[in-house]
Design a protein around this motif. Structure first.
Motif, PDB file in Angstrom:
ATOM      1  N   GLY A  80     -53.644  33.351 -63.206  1.00 40.65           N
ATOM      2  CA  GLY A  80     -53.046  34.680 -63.283  1.00 40.65           C
ATOM      3  C   GLY A  80     -52.021  34.782 -64.395  1.00 40.65           C
ATOM      4  N   THR A  84     -52.577  37.225 -67.623  1.00 37.11           N
ATOM      5  CA  THR A  84     -51.646  38.329 -67.850  1.00 37.11           C
ATOM      6  C   THR A  84     -50.946  38.200 -69.193  1.00 37.11           C
ATOM      7  N   LYS A  85     -50.598  36.979 -69.581  1.00 42.16           N
ATOM      8  CA  LYS A  85     -49.976  36.772 -70.891  1.00 42.16           C
ATOM      9  C   LYS A  85     -50.976  37.058 -72.005  1.00 42.16           C
ATOM     10  N   ALA A  89     -50.537  42.015 -69.891  1.00 39.22           N
ATOM     11  CA  ALA A  89     -50.399  42.792 -68.648  1.00 39.22           C
ATOM     12  C   ALA A  89     -49.059  42.447 -67.994  1.00 39.22           C
ATOM     13  N   GLU A  90     -47.996  43.061 -68.484  1.00 39.03           N
ATOM     14  CA  GLU A  90     -46.650  42.715 -68.022  1.00 39.03           C
ATOM     15  C   GLU A  90     -46.427  43.079 -66.555  1.00 39.03           C
ATOM     16  N   ALA A  92     -48.683  43.191 -64.134  1.00 40.57           N
ATOM     17  CA  ALA A  92     -49.397  42.207 -63.311  1.00 40.57           C
ATOM     18  C   ALA A  92     -48.656  40.875 -63.323  1.00 40.57           C
ATOM     19  N   TYR A  93     -48.098  40.510 -64.474  1.00 42.56           N
ATOM     20  CA  TYR A  93     -47.334  39.258 -64.582  1.00 42.56           C
ATOM     21  C   TYR A  93     -46.148  39.264 -63.616  1.00 42.56           C
ATOM     22  N   ARG A  94     -45.441  40.401 -63.565  1.00 40.51           N
ATOM     23  CA  ARG A  94     -44.291  40.492 -62.655  1.00 40.51           C
ATOM     24  C   ARG A  94     -44.725  40.429 -61.202  1.00 40.51           C
ATOM     25  N   ILE A  96     -47.082  38.724 -60.043  1.00 42.84           N
ATOM     26  CA  ILE A  96     -47.474  37.346 -59.734  1.00 42.84           C
ATOM     27  C   ILE A  96     -46.266  36.424 -59.690  1.00 42.84           C
ATOM     28  N   VAL A 159     -54.499  42.030 -58.346  1.00 41.63           N
ATOM     29  CA  VAL A 159     -53.434  42.322 -59.305  1.00 41.63           C
ATOM     30  C   VAL A 159     -53.986  42.305 -60.738  1.00 41.63           C
ATOM     31  N   LEU A 160     -54.896  41.367 -61.020  1.00 43.09           N
ATOM     32  CA  LEU A 160     -55.454  41.223 -62.364  1.00 43.09           C
ATOM     33  C   LEU A 160     -56.518  42.262 -62.696  1.00 43.09           C
ATOM     34  N   ALA A 163     -56.036  45.290 -65.283  1.00 37.87           N
ATOM     35  CA  ALA A 163     -55.884  44.836 -66.672  1.00 37.87           C
ATOM     36  C   ALA A 163     -57.223  44.412 -67.255  1.00 37.87           C
TER      37      ALA A 163
END
Length: 245
Positions: A80, A84-85, A89-90, A92-94, A96, A159-160, A163
């Motif tokens: 994930g 996201t990186k 996908a900021e 989604a990153y948050r 996770i 979540v992913l 994106a």
């Protein structure tokens, strides 16, 4: 057929991890190696023969299954972060790595461990088939345990998903869009695993197909992203050489 699929998936994951060793040794882009290595370990722990050997070494009470669940959690967590990186996908990153993601991970992990130790887990059995057949109480607890084990990967996958859909519809390079499509398909397959308790026992093979489809989609998707990076690097190199001339 199922056994062939298991060993074939293990071979794909293992070979992909080995292919990343040179980059690992150079200290370049190490995260894909760790993801593929964790996937390889997860597949190994899901196959009957190696599972029994490993679990017997751990005491023969199916601790190998609990280990498998946490290996999967680690794999999907790092996957994930990587995805996201890579796709910027900021949000989604948050979800996770931020407080919400950590609370979800902790809550699911505690529930899973608690249910595991409520079961009678004696006797090494891949997929906890043996304990599930022991009595009605154990069968129900195995279902709850399995649901908890699938919940966190499903959370990350959902979540992913937005994106990945955006990436597929974007103007990114073709290889990257194909990779995003495969990652989205793998995420959908994982999310569908939440429906396993409603699938008749006679359809057990469907569970294997869904699980291994998800793994292969993730492995091939990440490999395509890597290939796209290599291709882009070569293109940039040719452009620089042309400029120098």
């Amino acid at each position: 057929m199922i056994e062939i699929l298991q060993w074939a998936t293990l071979a794909v994951c293992g070979l992909t991890a080995i292919a990343r060793v040179p980059s690992l040794l150079r200290g370049e882009n190490r995260s894909p190696f760790y993801i593929f290595a964790l996937m390889t370990l997860a597949i190994l722990l899901s196959i009957e023969a190696p599972y029994v050997v490993i679990d017997q070494a751990l005491g023969g009470i199916n601790l190998a299954n609990l280990l498998l669940r946490f290996v999967i959690f680690a794999t999907i967590f790092f996957l994930g972060i990587r995805v996201t990186k890579g796709f910027g996908a900021e949000g989604a990153y948050r979800l996770i790595t931020g407080r919400a993601g950590m609370i979800v991970l902790l809550a699911i992990s505690v529930a899973m461990v608690a249910v595991f130790f409520l079961m009678d887990t004696a006797g090494s059995s891949a997929g906890l088939v043996g304990p599930a057949r022991r009595d009605a109480r154990n069968a129900v607890l195995v279902e709850y345990y399995g649901a908890a084990g699938r919940a966190y990967p499903s959370y990350i996958s959902l979540v992913l998903l937005p994106a990945m859909v955006r990436a597929v519809r974007s103007r990114l390079p073709v290889l990257v869009r194909i990779a995003a499509g495969l990652l989205a398909l793998g995420g959908v397959a994982i999310a569908l695993s939440l429906l396993f308790p409603f699938i008749p026992r006679s359809w057990d093979a469907v569970e294997f197909v869904v699980n291994y489809t998800a793994v292969l989609c993730f492995v091939i998707g990440l490999a395509l992203i890597w290939a796209a990076r290599v291709q882009n690097g070569k293109s940039m190199g040719r452009q620089r050489t042309s400029t120098e001339k």
